[in-house]
Design a protein around this motif. Structure first.
Motif, PDB file in Angstrom:
ATOM      1  N   GLU A  19      24.408  29.982  37.624  1.00 44.39           N
ATOM      2  CA  GLU A  19      24.972  30.801  38.698  1.00 44.39           C
ATOM      3  C   GLU A  19      26.495  30.812  38.606  1.00 44.39           C
ATOM      4  N   ILE A  20      27.075  31.915  39.024  1.00 44.51           N
ATOM      5  CA  ILE A  20      28.532  32.033  39.047  1.00 44.51           C
ATOM      6  C   ILE A  20      28.968  32.899  40.222  1.00 44.51           C
ATOM      7  N   THR A  21      30.224  32.754  40.587  1.00 41.37           N
ATOM      8  CA  THR A  21      30.953  33.764  41.345  1.00 41.37           C
ATOM      9  C   THR A  21      31.939  34.387  40.372  1.00 41.37           C
ATOM     10  N   TYR A  22      31.831  35.702  40.181  1.00 38.63           N
ATOM     11  CA  TYR A  22      32.825  36.383  39.360  1.00 38.63           C
ATOM     12  C   TYR A  22      33.577  37.377  40.246  1.00 38.63           C
ATOM     13  N   GLN A 126      55.823  38.527  36.376  1.00 39.01           N
ATOM     14  CA  GLN A 126      55.395  39.835  35.901  1.00 39.01           C
ATOM     15  C   GLN A 126      53.948  40.134  36.307  1.00 39.01           C
ATOM     16  N   ILE A 127      53.285  39.160  36.917  1.00 40.59           N
ATOM     17  CA  ILE A 127      51.887  39.334  37.308  1.00 40.59           C
ATOM     18  C   ILE A 127      51.828  40.123  38.616  1.00 40.59           C
ATOM     19  N   ARG A 128      51.139  41.246  38.595  1.00 43.06           N
ATOM     20  CA  ARG A 128      51.032  42.089  39.785  1.00 43.06           C
ATOM     21  C   ARG A 128      49.923  41.553  40.692  1.00 43.06           C
ATOM     22  N   PRO A 129      50.228  41.310  41.960  1.00 42.55           N
ATOM     23  CA  PRO A 129      49.216  40.733  42.851  1.00 42.55           C
ATOM     24  C   PRO A 129      48.146  41.748  43.249  1.00 42.55           C
ATOM     25  N   PHE A 130      46.893  41.310  43.185  1.00 44.94           N
ATOM     26  CA  PHE A 130      45.755  42.110  43.630  1.00 44.94           C
ATOM     27  C   PHE A 130      44.746  41.196  44.299  1.00 44.94           C
ATOM     28  N   PRO A 131      44.129  41.662  45.386  1.00 46.55           N
ATOM     29  CA  PRO A 131      43.028  40.881  45.960  1.00 46.55           C
ATOM     30  C   PRO A 131      41.837  40.890  45.017  1.00 46.55           C
ATOM     31  N   LEU A 132      41.049  39.831  45.074  1.00 47.19           N
ATOM     32  CA  LEU A 132      39.857  39.692  44.241  1.00 47.19           C
ATOM     33  C   LEU A 132      38.610  39.772  45.109  1.00 47.19           C
ATOM     34  N   GLN A 133      37.656  40.595  44.696  1.00 43.70           N
ATOM     35  CA  GLN A 133      36.377  40.694  45.388  1.00 43.70           C
ATOM     36  C   GLN A 133      35.353  39.802  44.699  1.00 43.70           C
ATOM     37  N   PRO A 134      34.787  38.824  45.413  1.00 37.48           N
ATOM     38  CA  PRO A 134      33.796  37.947  44.788  1.00 37.48           C
ATOM     39  C   PRO A 134      32.431  38.629  44.665  1.00 37.48           C
ATOM     40  N   PHE A 176      26.958  37.801  29.411  1.00 37.70           N
ATOM     41  CA  PHE A 176      28.170  37.040  29.130  1.00 37.70           C
ATOM     42  C   PHE A 176      29.272  37.555  30.058  1.00 37.70           C
ATOM     43  N   TYR A 177      29.710  36.720  30.986  1.00 38.42           N
ATOM     44  CA  TYR A 177      30.731  37.124  31.951  1.00 38.42           C
ATOM     45  C   TYR A 177      32.092  36.624  31.467  1.00 38.42           C
ATOM     46  N   ASN A 178      32.706  37.431  30.626  1.00 32.80           N
ATOM     47  CA  ASN A 178      34.026  37.103  30.088  1.00 32.80           C
ATOM     48  C   ASN A 178      35.079  37.652  31.048  1.00 32.80           C
ATOM     49  N   CYS A 179      35.205  36.983  32.177  1.00 29.36           N
ATOM     50  CA  CYS A 179      36.073  37.461  33.251  1.00 29.36           C
ATOM     51  C   CYS A 179      36.467  36.270  34.120  1.00 29.36           C
ATOM     52  N   THR A 180      37.291  36.514  35.114  1.00 29.21           N
ATOM     53  CA  THR A 180      37.636  35.458  36.068  1.00 29.21           C
ATOM     54  C   THR A 180      36.392  35.083  36.855  1.00 29.21           C
ATOM     55  N   LYS A 181      36.070  33.789  36.850  1.00 33.52           N
ATOM     56  CA  LYS A 181      34.818  33.348  37.480  1.00 33.52           C
ATOM     57  C   LYS A 181      34.878  31.867  37.813  1.00 33.52           C
ATOM     58  N   LEU A 182      34.034  31.459  38.753  1.00 31.98           N
ATOM     59  CA  LEU A 182      33.791  30.055  39.061  1.00 31.98           C
ATOM     60  C   LEU A 182      32.374  29.726  38.651  1.00 31.98           C
ATOM     61  N   GLY A 183      32.212  28.606  37.944  1.00 26.67           N
ATOM     62  CA  GLY A 183      30.898  28.193  37.509  1.00 26.67           C
ATOM     63  C   GLY A 183      30.506  28.838  36.191  1.00 26.67           C
ATOM     64  N   GLY A 184      29.249  28.602  35.799  1.00 26.01           N
ATOM     65  CA  GLY A 184      28.749  29.178  34.564  1.00 26.01           C
ATOM     66  C   GLY A 184      29.309  28.488  33.336  1.00 26.01           C
ATOM     67  N   TYR A 185      29.515  29.281  32.297  1.00 29.83           N
ATOM     68  CA  TYR A 185      29.993  28.773  31.018  1.00 29.83           C
ATOM     69  C   TYR A 185      31.383  29.314  30.711  1.00 29.83           C
TER      70      TYR A 185
END
Length: 239
Positions: A19-22, A126-134, A176-185
């Protein structure tokens, strides 16, 4: 494909899936509240805190904020933690290497009552701020040589490949969740990687075109925690 083989594959998939939160970047109107997740922004901290400084004494850049009670899945090693704030040094941007000591920081907060809204901005960022939707997923699987599979699963996969002519990526692996995520691999591209003894992968922050954040060539920063002493470890990888 015969029924008994299909059942073996499904059982193996259930064993290796995690399980993950992405996160999806943007697409939601921010409220500027403590219970939000962000890339490129940290807006909650203790009242007496400012930006952490790097090994050269320069203020770091806010990289991400994760409010854990709002997430559909949180790794057990983070039980009791309400908020994570992640910072990196300006010196780390564009020149990641094997020695990143003093160039990143994680703040953990277990007492939500100590948090205040306080914009920890760095004008050099240089990082532009954006909210993240879980978002929730229950089918994260590792790349074959990226680590994370236990010995029994590896043996079973090799046996099915040899005796049934199966192929891990085509017949067994799920997503394969190659993205910002919590948990998983962790999204390893290189084989034989280890965070160190006693550490387990917790989350990753991946390159994000919308936010203008890039790890070398579309890679990720991967964070692991030692459940015994609470220390964090950082590794990065890219194609």
């Amino acid at each position: 494909m015969q029924t008994d083989l299909q059942e073996k594959i499904k059982e193996l998939q259930r064993k290796i899936a995690r399980e993950i939160t992405y996160f999806q970047t943007g697409g939601v109107r921010p409220r500027g509240a403590i219970d939000e997740c962000w890339i490129g922004r940290v807006l909650a901290c203790a009242a007496d805190e400012e930006l952490p400084v790097d090994q050269n004494g320069a203020p770091m850049l806010p990289l991400a904020q994760f409010y854990l009670p709002a997430l559909p899945y949180v790794p057990q090693v983070l039980d009791g933690v309400k908020l994570l704030a992640v910072f990196i040094s300006q010196d780390l941007i564009g020149k990641f290497d094997d020695d990143m000591d003093g160039l990143w920081a994680i703040r953990e907060y277990k007492n939500e009552a100590e948090l205040v809204i306080k914009e920890l901005a760095n004008p050099r960022s240089q990082i532009r701020p954006f909210p993240l939707q879980p978002k929730f997923a229950a089918d994260d699987t590792p790349v074959w040589d990226g680590g994370g599979l236990d010995a029994d699963a590896i043996d079973e996969i090799l046996r099915l490949e040899e005796t049934e002519g199966l192929e891990y990526y085509d017949d067994i692996a799920l997503e394969f969740y190659n993205c910002t995520k919590l948990g998983g691999y962790p999204s390893f591209c290189q084989s034989g990687v280890s965070f160190g003894e006693g550490y387990q992968f917790v989350f990753q922050i991946s390159s994000d075109e919308k936010a203008g954040f890039n790890v070398i060539d579309g890679g990720s920063l991967m964070f692991a925690k030692n459940s015994q002493n609470g220390a964090w470890s950082l590794y990065y990888d890219f194609d």
